[in-house]
Motif scaffolding. Sequence first.
Motif, PDB file in Angstrom:
ATOM      1  N   LEU A  87      14.702  13.612   4.176  1.00 29.63           N
ATOM      2  CA  LEU A  87      14.451  13.480   5.609  1.00 29.63           C
ATOM      3  C   LEU A  87      15.504  12.638   6.304  1.00 29.63           C
ATOM      4  CD1 LEU A  87      11.261  13.874   4.449  1.00 29.63           C
ATOM      5  CD2 LEU A  87      10.937  13.528   6.876  1.00 29.63           C
ATOM      6  N   ASN A  88      16.441  12.108   5.514  1.00 32.65           N
ATOM      7  CA  ASN A  88      17.497  11.259   6.045  1.00 32.65           C
ATOM      8  C   ASN A  88      16.910  10.081   6.821  1.00 32.65           C
ATOM      9  OD1 ASN A  88      20.177  10.564   6.255  1.00 32.65           O
ATOM     10  ND2 ASN A  88      20.473  11.684   8.166  1.00 32.65           N
ATOM     11  N   THR A  89      15.960   9.391   6.168  1.00 31.26           N
ATOM     12  CA  THR A  89      15.316   8.249   6.800  1.00 31.26           C
ATOM     13  C   THR A  89      15.086   7.154   5.767  1.00 31.26           C
ATOM     14  OG1 THR A  89      13.567   7.611   8.349  1.00 31.26           O
ATOM     15  CG2 THR A  89      12.901   8.984   6.486  1.00 31.26           C
ATOM     16  N   ASN A  90      14.639   6.026   6.232  1.00 26.96           N
ATOM     17  CA  ASN A  90      14.388   4.881   5.372  1.00 26.96           C
ATOM     18  C   ASN A  90      13.146   5.129   4.511  1.00 26.96           C
ATOM     19  OD1 ASN A  90      13.379   2.194   4.545  1.00 26.96           O
ATOM     20  ND2 ASN A  90      15.039   1.447   5.857  1.00 26.96           N
ATOM     21  N   PRO A  91      13.195   4.797   3.217  1.00 23.67           N
ATOM     22  CA  PRO A  91      12.033   4.991   2.345  1.00 23.67           C
ATOM     23  C   PRO A  91      10.776   4.257   2.823  1.00 23.67           C
ATOM     24  CG  PRO A  91      13.970   4.538   1.022  1.00 23.67           C
ATOM     25  CD  PRO A  91      14.369   4.336   2.458  1.00 23.67           C
ATOM     26  N   VAL A  92      10.947   3.157   3.556  1.00 15.98           N
ATOM     27  CA  VAL A  92       9.786   2.429   4.068  1.00 15.98           C
ATOM     28  C   VAL A  92       8.983   3.309   5.028  1.00 15.98           C
ATOM     29  CG1 VAL A  92       9.065   0.432   5.454  1.00 15.98           C
ATOM     30  CG2 VAL A  92      10.847   0.173   3.726  1.00 15.98           C
ATOM     31  N   VAL A  93       9.676   4.083   5.851  1.00 17.49           N
ATOM     32  CA  VAL A  93       9.002   5.007   6.772  1.00 17.49           C
ATOM     33  C   VAL A  93       8.156   5.998   5.978  1.00 17.49           C
ATOM     34  CG1 VAL A  93       9.391   6.851   8.470  1.00 17.49           C
ATOM     35  CG2 VAL A  93      10.797   4.785   8.537  1.00 17.49           C
ATOM     36  N   ILE A  94       8.731   6.519   4.908  1.00 16.14           N
ATOM     37  CA  ILE A  94       8.032   7.499   4.073  1.00 16.14           C
ATOM     38  C   ILE A  94       6.848   6.845   3.370  1.00 16.14           C
ATOM     39  CG2 ILE A  94       8.294   9.068   2.105  1.00 16.14           C
ATOM     40  CD1 ILE A  94       9.800   9.838   4.790  1.00 16.14           C
ATOM     41  N   ARG A  95       7.045   5.645   2.822  1.00 14.23           N
ATOM     42  CA  ARG A  95       5.961   4.970   2.106  1.00 14.23           C
ATOM     43  C   ARG A  95       4.787   4.650   3.017  1.00 14.23           C
ATOM     44  NH1 ARG A  95      10.459   1.872  -0.132  1.00 14.23           N
ATOM     45  NH2 ARG A  95      11.133   3.070  -1.927  1.00 14.23           N
ATOM     46  N   ARG A  96       5.072   4.277   4.261  1.00 14.55           N
ATOM     47  CA  ARG A  96       3.975   4.012   5.213  1.00 14.55           C
ATOM     48  C   ARG A  96       3.152   5.272   5.462  1.00 14.55           C
ATOM     49  NH1 ARG A  96       7.652   0.719   9.200  1.00 14.55           N
ATOM     50  NH2 ARG A  96       7.507  -1.314   8.229  1.00 14.55           N
ATOM     51  N   LEU A  97       3.841   6.381   5.683  1.00 14.15           N
ATOM     52  CA  LEU A  97       3.109   7.630   5.913  1.00 14.15           C
ATOM     53  C   LEU A  97       2.385   8.081   4.646  1.00 14.15           C
ATOM     54  CD1 LEU A  97       5.330   9.740   8.317  1.00 14.15           C
ATOM     55  CD2 LEU A  97       2.954   9.094   8.641  1.00 14.15           C
ATOM     56  N   LEU A  98       3.034   7.949   3.492  1.00 11.55           N
ATOM     57  CA  LEU A  98       2.371   8.316   2.236  1.00 11.55           C
ATOM     58  C   LEU A  98       1.134   7.462   2.006  1.00 11.55           C
ATOM     59  CD1 LEU A  98       5.469   8.951  -0.043  1.00 11.55           C
ATOM     60  CD2 LEU A  98       3.675  10.617   0.496  1.00 11.55           C
ATOM     61  N   SER A  99       1.196   6.200   2.359  1.00 12.28           N
ATOM     62  CA  SER A  99       0.049   5.310   2.233  1.00 12.28           C
ATOM     63  C   SER A  99      -1.106   5.790   3.112  1.00 12.28           C
ATOM     64  CB  SER A  99       0.452   3.886   2.608  1.00 12.28           C
ATOM     65  OG  SER A  99      -0.651   3.026   2.552  1.00 12.28           O
ATOM     66  N   LEU A 100      -0.787   6.171   4.339  1.00  9.51           N
ATOM     67  CA  LEU A 100      -1.809   6.705   5.243  1.00  9.51           C
ATOM     68  C   LEU A 100      -2.383   8.015   4.694  1.00  9.51           C
ATOM     69  CD1 LEU A 100      -3.363   6.796   7.929  1.00  9.51           C
ATOM     70  CD2 LEU A 100      -1.325   7.832   8.959  1.00  9.51           C
ATOM     71  N   LEU A 101      -1.512   8.903   4.248  1.00  9.56           N
ATOM     72  CA  LEU A 101      -1.964  10.196   3.709  1.00  9.56           C
ATOM     73  C   LEU A 101      -2.794   9.993   2.438  1.00  9.56           C
ATOM     74  CD1 LEU A 101       1.328  12.191   4.299  1.00  9.56           C
ATOM     75  CD2 LEU A 101      -0.818  12.424   5.580  1.00  9.56           C
ATOM     76  N   LYS A 102      -2.449   8.990   1.662  1.00  6.64           N
ATOM     77  CA  LYS A 102      -3.230   8.683   0.455  1.00  6.64           C
ATOM     78  C   LYS A 102      -4.606   8.143   0.835  1.00  6.64           C
ATOM     79  CE  LYS A 102      -3.197   6.324  -3.960  1.00  6.64           C
ATOM     80  NZ  LYS A 102      -2.492   5.450  -4.884  1.00  6.64           N
ATOM     81  N   SER A 103      -4.665   7.287   1.846  1.00  2.15           N
ATOM     82  CA  SER A 103      -5.954   6.737   2.279  1.00  2.15           C
ATOM     83  C   SER A 103      -6.879   7.835   2.788  1.00  2.15           C
ATOM     84  CB  SER A 103      -5.754   5.661   3.355  1.00  2.15           C
ATOM     85  OG  SER A 103      -5.431   6.233   4.604  1.00  2.15           O
ATOM     86  N   LYS A 104      -6.308   8.931   3.273  1.00  2.90           N
ATOM     87  CA  LYS A 104      -7.101  10.071   3.754  1.00  2.90           C
ATOM     88  C   LYS A 104      -7.261  11.140   2.671  1.00  2.90           C
ATOM     89  CE  LYS A 104      -7.536   8.303   7.812  1.00  2.90           C
ATOM     90  NZ  LYS A 104      -8.812   7.846   8.324  1.00  2.90           N
ATOM     91  N   LYS A 105      -6.810  10.804   1.458  1.00  2.00           N
ATOM     92  CA  LYS A 105      -6.984  11.641   0.264  1.00  2.00           C
ATOM     93  C   LYS A 105      -6.222  12.971   0.289  1.00  2.00           C
ATOM     94  CE  LYS A 105     -10.877   9.199  -1.298  1.00  2.00           C
ATOM     95  NZ  LYS A 105     -10.310   7.891  -1.321  1.00  2.00           N
ATOM     96  N   LEU A 106      -5.139  13.053   1.075  1.00  2.00           N
ATOM     97  CA  LEU A 106      -4.307  14.259   1.058  1.00  2.00           C
ATOM     98  C   LEU A 106      -3.282  14.207  -0.065  1.00  2.00           C
ATOM     99  CD1 LEU A 106      -3.473  15.305   4.721  1.00  2.00           C
ATOM    100  CD2 LEU A 106      -4.943  16.427   3.069  1.00  2.00           C
ATOM    101  N   VAL A 107      -2.844  13.010  -0.398  1.00  2.00           N
ATOM    102  CA  VAL A 107      -1.918  12.840  -1.516  1.00  2.00           C
ATOM    103  C   VAL A 107      -2.501  11.811  -2.460  1.00  2.00           C
ATOM    104  CG1 VAL A 107       0.113  13.404  -0.129  1.00  2.00           C
ATOM    105  CG2 VAL A 107      -0.508  11.023  -0.464  1.00  2.00           C
ATOM    106  N   ASP A 108      -1.981  11.814  -3.670  1.00  2.00           N
ATOM    107  CA  ASP A 108      -2.332  10.792  -4.640  1.00  2.00           C
ATOM    108  C   ASP A 108      -1.045  10.351  -5.311  1.00  2.00           C
ATOM    109  OD1 ASP A 108      -3.883   9.002  -6.019  1.00  2.00           O
ATOM    110  OD2 ASP A 108      -5.241  10.500  -6.834  1.00  2.00           O
ATOM    111  N   SER A 109      -1.138   9.333  -6.121  1.00  2.00           N
ATOM    112  CA  SER A 109       0.077   8.814  -6.735  1.00  2.00           C
ATOM    113  C   SER A 109      -0.197   8.312  -8.137  1.00  2.00           C
ATOM    114  CB  SER A 109       0.660   7.684  -5.888  1.00  2.00           C
ATOM    115  OG  SER A 109      -0.244   6.589  -5.852  1.00  2.00           O
ATOM    116  N   LYS A 110       0.883   8.167  -8.851  1.00  2.00           N
ATOM    117  CA  LYS A 110       0.878   7.523 -10.159  1.00  2.00           C
ATOM    118  C   LYS A 110       1.802   6.329 -10.016  1.00  2.00           C
ATOM    119  CE  LYS A 110       2.286   8.155 -14.919  1.00  2.00           C
ATOM    120  NZ  LYS A 110       3.108   8.965 -15.818  1.00  2.00           N
ATOM    121  N   ALA A 111       1.308   5.160 -10.362  1.00  2.00           N
ATOM    122  CA  ALA A 111       2.099   3.933 -10.198  1.00  2.00           C
ATOM    123  C   ALA A 111       3.073   3.747 -11.353  1.00  2.00           C
ATOM    124  CB  ALA A 111       1.162   2.733 -10.109  1.00  2.00           C
ATOM    125  N   GLY A 112       4.027   2.879 -11.139  1.00  2.00           N
ATOM    126  CA  GLY A 112       4.943   2.497 -12.193  1.00  2.00           C
ATOM    127  C   GLY A 112       6.287   3.165 -12.103  1.00  2.00           C
TER     128      GLY A 112
END
Length: 174
Positions: free
Chosen positions: A39-64
Amino acid sequence: MNTSSKFVVAVHILTLLSSQKILLGEKSLMKSDFIARGLNTNPVVIRRLLSLLKSKKLVDSKAGPNGGFYFSHDPSTVTLAMIHDIVEPGNLYHMHYSSPNQECPFGTHIHGYLKTLLCSAEASFKKVLADKSLLDMVNDVLNKIEHANNLTKEEFASEWKKNMKAISPECFDK
């Protein structure tokens, strides 16, 4: 007044993750920094949106260190309207914060007219988004990629997997 690009970025993220799921398997992981480069953007922007999408259960993640994100739904069941409501809640337009001067002949009438007009425009906008699923987006984008690169879906999936393994080998089961 600026408008937000959260919806556009969220659709891009979810199209990537959904495509990855379709092409490479149910829980193929994608790192936020890889998404950010696309997306040619800062990873922080992506992580914030991913965090929101995860809280709404659209995405999930594996840590580490071998972790990443994956799309956790059937893309045919998620509409663009659902995504919009998650990342851009509320109305598209709002009236001015103060009431117009009632001594102004326009001010006494314009709010009612504008409210009706803007409600109609917003309903039309939401209908267009509700009629398009994430799977529709994925298929449209994959078709364009296949035609542009003269590849079948299977050939593109093979190339994509090679590229993803080269970029993030830790995200793939050995």
